[in-house]
Design a protein around this motif. Sequence first.
Motif, PDB file in Angstrom:
ATOM      1  N   ILE A 173     -28.251 143.603  33.540  1.00 63.63           N
ATOM      2  CA  ILE A 173     -28.525 144.206  34.985  1.00 63.63           C
ATOM      3  C   ILE A 173     -27.538 143.767  35.979  1.00 63.63           C
ATOM      4  O   ILE A 173     -27.190 142.556  36.225  1.00 63.63           O
ATOM      5  CB  ILE A 173     -29.836 143.899  35.523  1.00 63.63           C
ATOM      6  CG1 ILE A 173     -30.913 144.173  34.605  1.00 63.63           C
ATOM      7  CG2 ILE A 173     -30.124 144.646  36.855  1.00 63.63           C
ATOM      8  CD1 ILE A 173     -32.357 143.603  34.906  1.00 63.63           C
ATOM      9  N   ASP A 174     -26.548 144.582  36.652  1.00 64.02           N
ATOM     10  CA  ASP A 174     -25.560 144.329  37.503  1.00 64.02           C
ATOM     11  C   ASP A 174     -25.980 144.480  38.861  1.00 64.02           C
ATOM     12  O   ASP A 174     -26.394 145.913  39.216  1.00 64.02           O
ATOM     13  CB  ASP A 174     -24.320 145.595  37.157  1.00 64.02           C
ATOM     14  CG  ASP A 174     -23.165 145.020  38.011  1.00 64.02           C
ATOM     15  OD1 ASP A 174     -22.942 143.888  38.467  1.00 64.02           O
ATOM     16  OD2 ASP A 174     -22.333 146.007  38.184  1.00 64.02           O
ATOM     17  N   GLY A 175     -26.246 143.498  39.504  1.00 61.35           N
ATOM     18  CA  GLY A 175     -26.801 143.384  40.796  1.00 61.35           C
ATOM     19  C   GLY A 175     -25.695 143.759  42.069  1.00 61.35           C
ATOM     20  O   GLY A 175     -24.591 144.067  41.645  1.00 61.35           O
TER      21      GLY A 175
ATOM     22  N   LYS B  90     -19.040 140.124  39.118  1.00 59.05           N
ATOM     23  CA  LYS B  90     -20.548 140.516  38.736  1.00 59.05           C
ATOM     24  C   LYS B  90     -20.316 141.573  37.804  1.00 59.05           C
ATOM     25  O   LYS B  90     -20.662 141.559  36.527  1.00 59.05           O
ATOM     26  CB  LYS B  90     -21.722 140.910  39.890  1.00 59.05           C
ATOM     27  CG  LYS B  90     -22.055 139.796  40.660  1.00 59.05           C
ATOM     28  CD  LYS B  90     -23.044 140.454  41.728  1.00 59.05           C
ATOM     29  CE  LYS B  90     -22.363 141.331  42.782  1.00 59.05           C
ATOM     30  NZ  LYS B  90     -21.459 140.640  43.778  1.00 59.05           N
ATOM     31  N   SER B  91     -19.739 142.882  38.124  1.00 59.12           N
ATOM     32  CA  SER B  91     -19.573 144.150  37.191  1.00 59.12           C
ATOM     33  C   SER B  91     -18.660 143.669  36.328  1.00 59.12           C
ATOM     34  O   SER B  91     -18.833 144.093  35.194  1.00 59.12           O
ATOM     35  CB  SER B  91     -19.074 145.216  38.033  1.00 59.12           C
ATOM     36  OG  SER B  91     -19.925 145.232  39.212  1.00 59.12           O
ATOM     37  N   THR B  92     -17.565 142.983  36.517  1.00 58.91           N
ATOM     38  CA  THR B  92     -16.625 142.519  35.396  1.00 58.91           C
ATOM     39  C   THR B  92     -17.307 141.790  34.308  1.00 58.91           C
ATOM     40  O   THR B  92     -17.209 142.137  32.870  1.00 58.91           O
ATOM     41  CB  THR B  92     -15.469 141.738  36.004  1.00 58.91           C
ATOM     42  OG1 THR B  92     -15.054 142.601  36.908  1.00 58.91           O
ATOM     43  CG2 THR B  92     -14.549 141.430  35.056  1.00 58.91           C
TER      44      THR B  92
ATOM     45  N   LEU C 210     -27.290 148.435  38.826  1.00 59.67           N
ATOM     46  CA  LEU C 210     -28.182 148.324  40.039  1.00 59.67           C
ATOM     47  C   LEU C 210     -27.561 148.226  41.514  1.00 59.67           C
ATOM     48  O   LEU C 210     -28.069 147.381  42.336  1.00 59.67           O
ATOM     49  CB  LEU C 210     -29.156 147.241  39.597  1.00 59.67           C
ATOM     50  CG  LEU C 210     -30.807 147.669  40.215  1.00 59.67           C
ATOM     51  CD1 LEU C 210     -31.253 148.841  39.374  1.00 59.67           C
ATOM     52  CD2 LEU C 210     -31.491 146.330  39.978  1.00 59.67           C
ATOM     53  N   ASP C 211     -26.117 148.743  41.667  1.00 60.35           N
ATOM     54  CA  ASP C 211     -25.466 148.707  42.780  1.00 60.35           C
ATOM     55  C   ASP C 211     -25.293 150.059  43.256  1.00 60.35           C
ATOM     56  O   ASP C 211     -24.600 150.711  42.643  1.00 60.35           O
ATOM     57  CB  ASP C 211     -24.282 147.863  42.403  1.00 60.35           C
ATOM     58  CG  ASP C 211     -23.423 147.696  43.910  1.00 60.35           C
ATOM     59  OD1 ASP C 211     -23.948 148.141  44.861  1.00 60.35           O
ATOM     60  OD2 ASP C 211     -22.363 147.130  43.729  1.00 60.35           O
ATOM     61  N   PRO C 212     -25.750 150.488  44.657  1.00 58.86           N
ATOM     62  CA  PRO C 212     -25.535 151.664  44.857  1.00 58.86           C
ATOM     63  C   PRO C 212     -24.172 152.350  45.100  1.00 58.86           C
ATOM     64  O   PRO C 212     -23.670 153.207  45.177  1.00 58.86           O
ATOM     65  CB  PRO C 212     -26.012 151.803  46.430  1.00 58.86           C
ATOM     66  CG  PRO C 212     -26.894 150.754  46.435  1.00 58.86           C
ATOM     67  CD  PRO C 212     -26.634 149.448  45.436  1.00 58.86           C
TER      68      PRO C 212
HETATM   69 MG   LIG Z   1     -20.216 145.030  41.108  1.00 57.31          MG
END
Ligand SMILES: [Mg+2]
Length: 261
Positions: free
Chosen positions: A126-128, A16-18, A39-41
């Motif tokens: 938006i990165d979940g 996801k982040s990549t 949007l990821d703690p």
């Molecule tokens: Mg991620």
Amino acid sequence: MPRIYAIANQKGGVGKSTTCSCLAAALSESGLTVLMVDLDPQAGLTVSLGLDPESFELTSYDFLIRAESLNVADIICATGTPGVDLIPANLDLAGAEAELIGEIGWDRTLKENLSLITRPYDYILIDGPPSLGVLTTNSLMAAHQVMVPVQTEYLALRGLTQLQRIIQKVQKKGNPGLEVKILRTMHNSRTLHSTEVVDELKQAFGAQVYRTVVKRTIKFAEASRAGQPLLQFARESEGARAYRQLAQEVLEDAEASARQR
Ligand SMILES: [Mg+2]
Ligand SMILES: Nc1ncnc2c1ncn2[C@@H]1O[C@H](COP(=O)(O)OP(=O)(O)OP(=O)(O)O)[C@@H](O)[C@H]1O
């Protein structure tokens, strides 16, 4: 108006982040401006860009919980990629779920706060987080499209049903226009099994699957370690080329969607 993408899959470590940072970099190469929202703690996106989550006074937590009492431009920071900005995250965000859930209209909070941003970005990505809670629901309510990175492995497909159910609920109850598209990633072209899954996904989801397939390569991890999106770390690598191709598909979708409106 920016076109908003939620990158979601409750499975951890699927890219996801990549996908967020590489797609943003690819879009910026086409002259477009992009805002990424972590949007990821766990702040995987923020960290992979070489930034220290604890160094930020204002983060996506503040953006969700008290955007109206702040100047939202103060929460946005530049990244090493020209034209790509970031709302960073840190562990504060873990507390946002509990704070939001008691509020009326909790699921529309992100959508409303994104409308406070005055800079005219072309895209918002938006990165979940790897979960299906309040944060993911907020991202689905805010988005024009949800992009689901899926590893081309049999077990990876099993979790999709759960995510699909939530997407359908969001489409029914609040965001009827939400489009869904699957990105096949971390593909190992040497195994027959992976190739079968690639075909299976295409058969099951048809046009809802991007043509681009991102292959598995160690270069991605090396790029995150260097704090750069792969498109900068290894410009001409196969992975970088895949994300450029994905950006072209995203632009085609935007044009198609503009024609429909
Ligand atoms: Mg991620
Ligand atoms: N196509 C790829 N091939 C090989 N490694 C990859 C690929 N895409 C991402 N990676 C690596 O896999 C790891 C997980 O990727 P990433 O952080 O993007 O996943 P994620 O879904 O955001 O994870 P999380 O759910 O924990 O936030 C990272 O080390 C990343 O560099």
